[in-house]
Design a protein around this motif. Structure first.
Motif, PDB file in Angstrom:
ATOM      1  N   ASP A   1       1.083  -1.215  -0.081  1.00  0.00           N
ATOM      2  CA  ASP A   1       0.075  -0.047   0.023  1.00  0.00           C
ATOM      3  C   ASP A   1       0.773   1.303  -0.058  1.00  0.00           C
ATOM      4  OD1 ASP A   1       0.693   0.118   2.706  1.00  0.00           O
ATOM      5  OD2 ASP A   1      -0.761  -0.822   3.579  1.00  0.00           O
ATOM      6  N   ALA A   2       0.635   2.461   0.137  1.00  0.00           N
ATOM      7  CA  ALA A   2       1.160   3.769   0.291  1.00  0.00           C
ATOM      8  C   ALA A   2       2.170   3.706   1.298  1.00  0.00           C
ATOM      9  CB  ALA A   2       0.270   4.763   0.540  1.00  0.00           C
ATOM     10  N   VAL A   3       2.071   2.791   2.469  1.00  0.00           N
ATOM     11  CA  VAL A   3       3.017   2.525   3.575  1.00  0.00           C
ATOM     12  C   VAL A   3       3.967   1.638   3.762  1.00  0.00           C
ATOM     13  CG1 VAL A   3       3.054   3.040   6.132  1.00  0.00           C
ATOM     14  CG2 VAL A   3       1.532   4.072   4.734  1.00  0.00           C
ATOM     15  N   PHE A   4       3.396   0.429   3.523  1.00  0.00           N
ATOM     16  CA  PHE A   4       4.322  -0.860   3.654  1.00  0.00           C
ATOM     17  C   PHE A   4       4.126  -1.794   2.515  1.00  0.00           C
ATOM     18  CE2 PHE A   4       2.615   0.294   8.016  1.00  0.00           C
ATOM     19  CZ  PHE A   4       3.892   0.380   8.732  1.00  0.00           C
ATOM     20  N   GLU A   5       5.188  -2.628   2.330  1.00  0.00           N
ATOM     21  CA  GLU A   5       5.491  -3.820   1.403  1.00  0.00           C
ATOM     22  C   GLU A   5       5.220  -5.105   2.275  1.00  0.00           C
ATOM     23  OE1 GLU A   5       8.151  -5.488  -2.308  1.00  0.00           O
ATOM     24  OE2 GLU A   5       8.580  -3.645  -0.949  1.00  0.00           O
ATOM     25  N   TYR A   6       4.168  -5.831   1.871  1.00  0.00           N
ATOM     26  CA  TYR A   6       3.927  -7.159   2.479  1.00  0.00           C
ATOM     27  C   TYR A   6       4.403  -8.295   2.054  1.00  0.00           C
ATOM     28  CZ  TYR A   6       0.588  -3.683   4.457  1.00  0.00           C
ATOM     29  OH  TYR A   6      -0.156  -2.618   5.168  1.00  0.00           O
ATOM     30  N   ASN A   7       4.939  -9.250   3.098  1.00  0.00           N
ATOM     31  CA  ASN A   7       5.874 -10.370   2.603  1.00  0.00           C
ATOM     32  C   ASN A   7       5.141 -11.715   2.275  1.00  0.00           C
ATOM     33  OD1 ASN A   7       4.981 -11.073   5.168  1.00  0.00           O
ATOM     34  ND2 ASN A   7       7.221 -11.681   6.089  1.00  0.00           N
ATOM     35  N   GLY A   8       3.704 -11.668   2.250  1.00  0.00           N
ATOM     36  CA  GLY A   8       3.204 -12.740   1.773  1.00  0.00           C
ATOM     37  C   GLY A   8       3.218 -13.854   2.920  1.00  0.00           C
ATOM     38  N   LEU A   9       3.363 -15.173   2.328  1.00  0.00           N
ATOM     39  CA  LEU A   9       3.863 -16.284   3.214  1.00  0.00           C
ATOM     40  C   LEU A   9       2.956 -16.692   4.240  1.00  0.00           C
ATOM     41  CD1 LEU A   9       7.655 -15.481   4.070  1.00  0.00           C
ATOM     42  CD2 LEU A   9       6.936 -16.925   2.284  1.00  0.00           C
TER      43      LEU A   9
END
Length: 261
Positions: free
Chosen positions: A208-216
């Motif tokens: 999103d505009a703030v974070f990158e997420y790591n899935g998994l």
């Protein structure tokens, strides 16, 4: 009661602030999960609104229990024939917002609620007020389950409390970021193994505009075994049959007389 529950964890990209779009996406995901025999689907944290959306937006989109979003999710659950655990902002009496999750059964009735207890970092603390109540277990088709949200599951006490309350499975909407892979690789599996219960951890992918997420996104069995795990990127629906029978001897052999709990 079956000795297994077929559970889906839905890993998806966030679509912040578009509740209508997200309800449509949820309907599609539930249709896909139901077609594979899933009895429960778990979304990521704050799925309905998006996670990192600012305090003002969290409070604007927050609803009291029984609001229009809950009614929309209940209709999806009834139509698709499965229970749904979804993350959303919930209005507190103060006007602030809780970071919340609700489970609605396949009959459209609320089975349980959880408001995040452990707030992580500046975004959580700015946007939300922490829940001051102990996480509770509730019934789902003859088995006890509990819910936690993201950072909550990283505290051994949270999962142990639910396990001592009879939970056979803990369902965890989450928004875990890149750089925190140890949560899925170590902590989620440890929480399952040390309590002899299943743990279902549904995360975002993308950004999103703030974070990158790591899935998994991860589904663990009661010995800490990986029953299913998504990749680090890309939307994915993972499904596994999670045992609800007790496993291991940690709960039976623990020295509560020494630890006070």
């Amino acid at each position: 009661m079956s000795n297994m529950t077929r559970i889906a964890a839905w890993q998806c990209e966030p679509r912040p602030l578009d509740v209508t779009l997200n309800l449509g996406r949820l309907d599609d995901a539930c249709a896909a999960a139901a077609a594979q025999g899933a009895q429960v689907l778990v979304t990521p944290e704050m799925f309905i609104s998006g996670y990192a959306i600012s305090r003002a937006e969290a409070e604007r989109l927050a609803e009291h229990p029984g609001g229009t979003t809950q009614a929309a999710v209940a209709e999806i659950a009834r139509r698709r024939g499965l229970a749904i655990v979804y993350g959303h902002p919930e209005r507190a009496h103060s006007g602030r917002a809780y970071n919340a999750a609700t489970m609605i059964g396949a009959d459209g009735k609320v089975r349980g609620r959880h408001r995040k207890v452990h707030l992580f970092g500046d975004v959580d603390r700015e946007q939300f007020v922490a829940n001051s109540e102990r996480p509770a277990t509730f019934d789902l088709d003859g088995s006890r389950v509990g819910m936690l949200i993201c950072y909550d599951v990283e505290f051994p006490e949270s999962v142990r409390s639910l396990a001592l309350g009879g939970a056979r499975t803990v369902l965890v909407p989450t928004a875990n970021m890149i750089g925190c892979d140890q949560v899925q690789e170590i902590l989620v599996r440890a929480r399952a193994c040390e309590n002899g219960i299943g743990v279902v951890y549904a995360n975002y992918c993308g950004a999103d505009a703030v974070f990158e997420y790591n899935g998994l996104s991860t589904i663990c069995g009661p010995r800490g075994e990986l029953l299913a795990q998504a990749g680090p990127a890309g939307e994915e629906l993972i499904i596994a049959d999670v045992p609800v029978e007790p496993a291991g001897t940690y709960l039976a052999d623990r020295r509560a007389d020494l630890y006070g709990t």
